[in-house]
Design an enzyme around this catalytic site. Structure first.
Site, PDB file in Angstrom:
ATOM      1  N   ALA A  65       0.842  -1.191   0.000  1.00 40.56           N
ATOM      2  CA  ALA A  65       0.000   0.000   0.000  1.00 40.56           C
ATOM      3  C   ALA A  65       0.879   1.245   0.000  1.00 40.56           C
ATOM      4  O   ALA A  65       2.064   1.193   0.326  1.00 40.56           O
ATOM      5  CB  ALA A  65      -0.910  -0.008   1.222  1.00 40.56           C
ATOM      6  N   GLY A 110       0.054  -5.376   0.673  1.00 43.27           N
ATOM      7  CA  GLY A 110      -1.139  -5.297  -0.152  1.00 43.27           C
ATOM      8  C   GLY A 110      -0.982  -5.952  -1.505  1.00 43.27           C
ATOM      9  O   GLY A 110      -1.965  -6.406  -2.105  1.00 43.27           O
ATOM     10  N   GLU A 113      -1.758  -9.442  -0.872  1.00 44.24           N
ATOM     11  CA  GLU A 113      -3.202  -9.559  -0.671  1.00 44.24           C
ATOM     12  C   GLU A 113      -3.941  -9.508  -1.998  1.00 44.24           C
ATOM     13  O   GLU A 113      -4.920 -10.237  -2.202  1.00 44.24           O
ATOM     14  CB  GLU A 113      -3.680  -8.456   0.270  1.00 44.24           C
ATOM     15  CG  GLU A 113      -3.198  -8.666   1.697  1.00 44.24           C
ATOM     16  CD  GLU A 113      -3.594  -7.548   2.647  1.00 44.24           C
ATOM     17  OE1 GLU A 113      -3.969  -7.852   3.779  1.00 44.24           O
ATOM     18  OE2 GLU A 113      -3.515  -6.368   2.239  1.00 44.24           O
ATOM     19  N   GLU A 133       4.087  -6.018   7.316  1.00 37.31           N
ATOM     20  CA  GLU A 133       3.326  -5.054   8.109  1.00 37.31           C
ATOM     21  C   GLU A 133       3.736  -5.007   9.576  1.00 37.31           C
ATOM     22  O   GLU A 133       3.781  -3.931  10.183  1.00 37.31           O
ATOM     23  CB  GLU A 133       1.817  -5.361   8.005  1.00 37.31           C
ATOM     24  CG  GLU A 133       1.180  -4.994   6.673  1.00 37.31           C
ATOM     25  CD  GLU A 133       1.249  -6.112   5.657  1.00 37.31           C
ATOM     26  OE1 GLU A 133       0.525  -6.036   4.649  1.00 37.31           O
ATOM     27  OE2 GLU A 133       2.031  -7.077   5.851  1.00 37.31           O
TER      28      GLU A 133
END
Length: 259
Positions: A65, A110, A113, A133
């Site tokens: 992200a 992300g 993901e 993260e």
């Protein structure tokens, strides 16, 4: 619709979608909105039967992200961004058409993901994966803690999530995070080849297969069997089922109509 951070092309019933924020292709709120809208557009496009998602450039699929955007957000703003990301990921995961991730480089946070919500994952031998993260004082917020363990098992998922360390393409293959590893120059051709094969399958049966597998993964066995039975009935009632069985009996290739 015009897209700022996405590019796509359609050829032979296959749509190839590029995340276009090189060199690292980070995901921000605008990208999530665009992904949601583009998948909707491709779902409605009768000339598209399968979708490939990849990153623009050679360095990254998606390197996480956009931390620069996240730095300026308060909790309410972060939760809103998280809501939008989850909606985009769910849209991809539940698309009626098969979706393949062509992972051309870094897939971090992300990016992992995003790959997890695709039906199949093919990566370059140069690809690297991580859920970093925890090293930023947070945890995955786009479904990583839930989807990862369903694919690689809880023990391996905890290892990746707790340490937050990078793994290479071969390790990703060994733990079944990806389906196939290919040389970098063969990544997109291979993904297109797989997507092309899927695009020729009977559309309703493919949709019912995906619904049965995705729904069954999140319910108990008996409920999953009920879902499978309903999906089987829907597939059996199609013209494509009749064509497929006739073609088998007549020893010829079926010509599916999507009906």
């Amino acid at each position: 619709m015009n897209y700022e951070f996405l590019q796509y092309e359609v050829e032979n019933q296959v749509a190839v979608v590029y995340i276009n924020r090189p060199p690292l292709n980070p995901l921000n709120t605008k990208v999530f909105h665009e992904l949601y809208a583009l998948i909707d557009e491709l779902e409605a496009n009768r000339n598209v039967s399968a979708i490939v998602i990849t990153g623009k450039g050679e360095k990254a699929f998606v390197a996480g992200a956009d931390i620069h955007e996240m730095l300026d957000l308060d909790l309410a703003g972060m939760m809103e961004m998280n809501r939008i990301s989850r909606a985009a990921f769910s849209k991809i995961e539940n698309a009626s058409k098969p979706v393949i991730a062509a992972i051309n480089g870094l897939a971090l946070g992300g990016g992992c993901e995003l790959a997890l919500v695709c039906d199949l994952r093919i990566c370059s031998d140069k690809a690297k994966f991580a859920f970093p993260e925890v090293n930023l004082g947070i945890i995955p917020g786009g479904g990583g803690t839930q989807r990862l363990q369903r694919i690689v098992g809880q023990g391996v998922a905890k290892e990746l999530l707790y340490f937050g360390e990078m793994i290479d393409a071969q390790r990703a293959l060994d733990i079944h995070l990806v389906n196939k590893v290919v040389p970098s120059d063969q990544l997109l051709p291979t993904a297109k080849e797989w997507a092309g094969k899927l695009a020729k399958k009977p559309a309703i049966a493919m949709r019912m297969l995906k619904e049965a597998v995705n729904t069954g993964a999140n319910v108990d066995l008996q409920s999953g069997l009920m879902v499978e039975n309903a999906c089987f009935g829907n597939a059996f009632a199609t013209e494509d089922r009749k064509e497929g069985m006739r073609a088998f009996a007549e020893k010829r290739k079926p010509v599916f109509s999507g009906k």
